[in-house]
Design a protein around this motif. Structure first.
Motif, PDB file in Angstrom:
ATOM      1  N   GLY A  23       0.815  -1.206   0.000  1.00  0.00           N
ATOM      2  CA  GLY A  23       0.000   0.000   0.000  1.00  0.00           C
ATOM      3  C   GLY A  23       0.848   1.256   0.000  1.00  0.00           C
ATOM      4  N   THR A  24       1.915   1.243   0.786  1.00  0.00           N
ATOM      5  CA  THR A  24       2.824   2.395   0.834  1.00  0.00           C
ATOM      6  C   THR A  24       3.496   2.612  -0.515  1.00  0.00           C
ATOM      7  N   PHE A  25       3.928   1.521  -1.128  1.00  0.00           N
ATOM      8  CA  PHE A  25       4.586   1.609  -2.437  1.00  0.00           C
ATOM      9  C   PHE A  25       3.649   2.243  -3.463  1.00  0.00           C
ATOM     10  N   LEU A  26       2.401   1.788  -3.494  1.00  0.00           N
ATOM     11  CA  LEU A  26       1.442   2.318  -4.457  1.00  0.00           C
ATOM     12  C   LEU A  26       1.158   3.795  -4.205  1.00  0.00           C
ATOM     13  N   GLN A  27       0.949   4.178  -2.962  1.00  0.00           N
ATOM     14  CA  GLN A  27       0.665   5.580  -2.648  1.00  0.00           C
ATOM     15  C   GLN A  27       1.841   6.480  -3.027  1.00  0.00           C
ATOM     16  N   ASN A  28       3.046   6.000  -2.824  1.00  0.00           N
ATOM     17  CA  ASN A  28       4.225   6.788  -3.203  1.00  0.00           C
ATOM     18  C   ASN A  28       4.311   6.959  -4.717  1.00  0.00           C
ATOM     19  N   ARG A  29       3.917   5.921  -5.471  1.00  0.00           N
ATOM     20  CA  ARG A  29       3.941   6.036  -6.927  1.00  0.00           C
ATOM     21  C   ARG A  29       2.851   7.001  -7.403  1.00  0.00           C
ATOM     22  N   ILE A  30       1.707   6.989  -6.745  1.00  0.00           N
ATOM     23  CA  ILE A  30       0.633   7.920  -7.106  1.00  0.00           C
ATOM     24  C   ILE A  30       1.099   9.356  -6.901  1.00  0.00           C
ATOM     25  N   ARG A  31       1.702   9.626  -5.748  1.00  0.00           N
ATOM     26  CA  ARG A  31       2.203  10.984  -5.470  1.00  0.00           C
ATOM     27  C   ARG A  31       3.325  11.359  -6.431  1.00  0.00           C
ATOM     28  N   GLN A  32       4.170  10.394  -6.752  1.00  0.00           N
ATOM     29  CA  GLN A  32       5.265  10.662  -7.678  1.00  0.00           C
ATOM     30  C   GLN A  32       4.728  11.081  -9.042  1.00  0.00           C
ATOM     31  N   CYS A  33       3.726  10.371  -9.538  1.00  0.00           N
ATOM     32  CA  CYS A  33       3.144  10.702 -10.839  1.00  0.00           C
ATOM     33  C   CYS A  33       2.445  12.054 -10.810  1.00  0.00           C
ATOM     34  N   GLU A  34       1.774  12.353  -9.725  1.00  0.00           N
ATOM     35  CA  GLU A  34       1.096  13.643  -9.617  1.00  0.00           C
ATOM     36  C   GLU A  34       2.104  14.788  -9.680  1.00  0.00           C
ATOM     37  N   THR A  35       3.248  14.608  -9.056  1.00  0.00           N
ATOM     38  CA  THR A  35       4.283  15.649  -9.061  1.00  0.00           C
ATOM     39  C   THR A  35       4.922  15.795 -10.437  1.00  0.00           C
ATOM     40  N   ILE A  36       5.260  14.659 -11.041  1.00  0.00           N
ATOM     41  CA  ILE A  36       5.958  14.686 -12.326  1.00  0.00           C
ATOM     42  C   ILE A  36       5.047  15.153 -13.455  1.00  0.00           C
ATOM     43  N   SER A  37       3.763  14.815 -13.384  1.00  0.00           N
ATOM     44  CA  SER A  37       2.827  15.151 -14.466  1.00  0.00           C
ATOM     45  C   SER A  37       2.793  16.644 -14.758  1.00  0.00           C
ATOM     46  N   ALA A  38       2.956  17.448 -13.718  1.00  0.00           N
ATOM     47  CA  ALA A  38       2.911  18.901 -13.899  1.00  0.00           C
ATOM     48  C   ALA A  38       4.110  19.420 -14.684  1.00  0.00           C
ATOM     49  N   LEU A  39       5.135  18.610 -14.832  1.00  0.00           N
ATOM     50  CA  LEU A  39       6.365  19.043 -15.493  1.00  0.00           C
ATOM     51  C   LEU A  39       6.551  18.419 -16.873  1.00  0.00           C
ATOM     52  N   MET A  40       5.592  17.597 -17.305  1.00  0.00           N
ATOM     53  CA  MET A  40       5.756  16.859 -18.560  1.00  0.00           C
ATOM     54  C   MET A  40       4.634  17.161 -19.538  1.00  0.00           C
ATOM     55  N   ASP A  41       4.908  16.901 -20.821  1.00  0.00           N
ATOM     56  CA  ASP A  41       3.895  17.106 -21.860  1.00  0.00           C
ATOM     57  C   ASP A  41       3.152  15.816 -22.186  1.00  0.00           C
ATOM     58  N   ARG A  42       3.361  14.795 -21.374  1.00  0.00           N
ATOM     59  CA  ARG A  42       2.734  13.490 -21.571  1.00  0.00           C
ATOM     60  C   ARG A  42       2.667  12.770 -20.227  1.00  0.00           C
ATOM     61  N   PRO A  43       1.892  11.716 -20.126  1.00  0.00           N
ATOM     62  CA  PRO A  43       1.842  10.985 -18.856  1.00  0.00           C
ATOM     63  C   PRO A  43       3.212  10.403 -18.513  1.00  0.00           C
ATOM     64  N   PRO A  44       3.636  10.502 -17.277  1.00  0.00           N
ATOM     65  CA  PRO A  44       4.936   9.929 -16.897  1.00  0.00           C
ATOM     66  C   PRO A  44       4.881   8.406 -16.895  1.00  0.00           C
ATOM     67  N   LEU A  45       6.019   7.805 -17.158  1.00  0.00           N
ATOM     68  CA  LEU A  45       6.136   6.346 -17.135  1.00  0.00           C
ATOM     69  C   LEU A  45       7.145   5.968 -16.058  1.00  0.00           C
ATOM     70  N   ILE A  46       6.725   5.139 -15.129  1.00  0.00           N
ATOM     71  CA  ILE A  46       7.618   4.655 -14.078  1.00  0.00           C
ATOM     72  C   ILE A  46       7.965   3.205 -14.387  1.00  0.00           C
ATOM     73  N   VAL A  47       9.234   2.938 -14.581  1.00  0.00           N
ATOM     74  CA  VAL A  47       9.695   1.581 -14.856  1.00  0.00           C
ATOM     75  C   VAL A  47      10.287   1.017 -13.570  1.00  0.00           C
ATOM     76  N   ALA A  48       9.799  -0.139 -13.172  1.00  0.00           N
ATOM     77  CA  ALA A  48      10.255  -0.744 -11.919  1.00  0.00           C
ATOM     78  C   ALA A  48      10.838  -2.125 -12.192  1.00  0.00           C
ATOM     79  N   PRO A  49      12.098  -2.190 -12.627  1.00  0.00           N
ATOM     80  CA  PRO A  49      12.715  -3.499 -12.885  1.00  0.00           C
ATOM     81  C   PRO A  49      13.267  -4.114 -11.603  1.00  0.00           C
ATOM     82  N   PHE A  50      12.928  -5.345 -11.360  1.00  0.00           N
ATOM     83  CA  PHE A  50      13.417  -6.048 -10.178  1.00  0.00           C
ATOM     84  C   PHE A  50      14.034  -7.376 -10.595  1.00  0.00           C
ATOM     85  N   ASP A  51      15.004  -7.824  -9.832  1.00  0.00           N
ATOM     86  CA  ASP A  51      15.553  -9.159  -9.999  1.00  0.00           C
ATOM     87  C   ASP A  51      14.502 -10.138  -9.476  1.00  0.00           C
TER      88      ASP A  51
END
Length: 234
Positions: A23-51
């Motif tokens: 839940g914490t991870f998801l909420q942090n990604r939501i806030r991250q996208c809200e912040t970044i969206s204001a600075l971009m001309d398109r929806p932000p893409l978050i890539v989360a590669p894990f081993d």
């Protein structure tokens, strides 16, 4: 951690913590996208590669974390969507191109763990196998039956020989003989397949035993190793 004071493992607490972390991870990604969206001309893409081995191996509750994350994703109101990089580029094909510096999680952040005097002998064989695999695709572009099985098994043996675990184990000195044996076996299997195809002398019994022993990638298609012209992607 590195301590003599160990508490008994409590699976219920572990599961509860994994769900909380999801839940914490998801909420942090939501806030991250809200912040970044204001600075971009398109929806932000978050890539989360894990081993992948982190989930369940080094982190016992990892699979539960993933389960909770996706359940939380679909039960929470937000503007995020789950997409692959390819799907994103299909919608936004003109994007900034960057070239990340070569790096790894290995010692000193470079590739010396996997390319070292103890294990560098592997690569002259795997590079040759890649060349021969492409050659086989050129020679047998659309096979069926026994030849199809044989070519697919050649692709499996090639990929198994390229597993990064083998040079890692050899470098770190853990189960060295096992790693060396595995690499040499896959190289030998591939070369035998290559020579058998060239001579049209594939032995069904031997191939069947090999398929049962090294049966990873059930739906593999040997044509994935087809040569491609420069600038043309799959």
């Amino acid at each position: 951690g590195d301590t003599d004071k160990k508490e008994l493992y409590d699976p219920e607490k572990g599961t509860a913590q994994a769900r909380k972390d999801a839940g914490t991870f998801l909420q942090n990604r939501i806030r991250q996208c809200e912040t970044i969206s204001a600075l971009m001309d398109r929806p932000p893409l978050i890539v989360a590669p894990f081993d992948a081995e982190l989930f369940g191996h080094w982190w016992f509750e990892g699979p539960q974390f993933l389960d909770a994350l996706f359940r939380e994703f679909h039960s929470t109101e937000h503007q995020l969507a789950q997409v692959t990089p390819g799907e994103y580029l299909h919608v936004w094909p003109h994007s900034q191109v960057t070239r990340p510096a070569f790096s790894s999680w290995g010692d000193k952040g470079y590739g010396q763990v996997w390319l070292d005097g103890s294990n560098d002998w592997i690569y002259r064989h795997t590079h040759k196998m890649v060349e021969r695999m492409a050659e086989l695709v050129d020679r047998f572009p659309d096979e069926k039956g026994l030849k199809l099985r044989t070519l697919n098994q050649a692709a499996r043996e090639l990929l198994l020989s390229q597993a990064s675990d083998w040079p890692f184990i050899i470098k770190t000195g853990t189960t060295v003989l096992y790693a060396e044996r595995r690499v040499k076996n896959h190289i030998s299997n591939f070369n035998r397949i290559y020579e058998s195809l060239c001579r049209n002398t594939v032995k069904t019994e031997w191939l069947t035993k090999l398929e049962k022993r090294n049966n990873i990638f059930k739906d593999i298609d040997y044509r994935a190793f087809r040569r491609r012209e420069p600038g043309i992607s799959a």
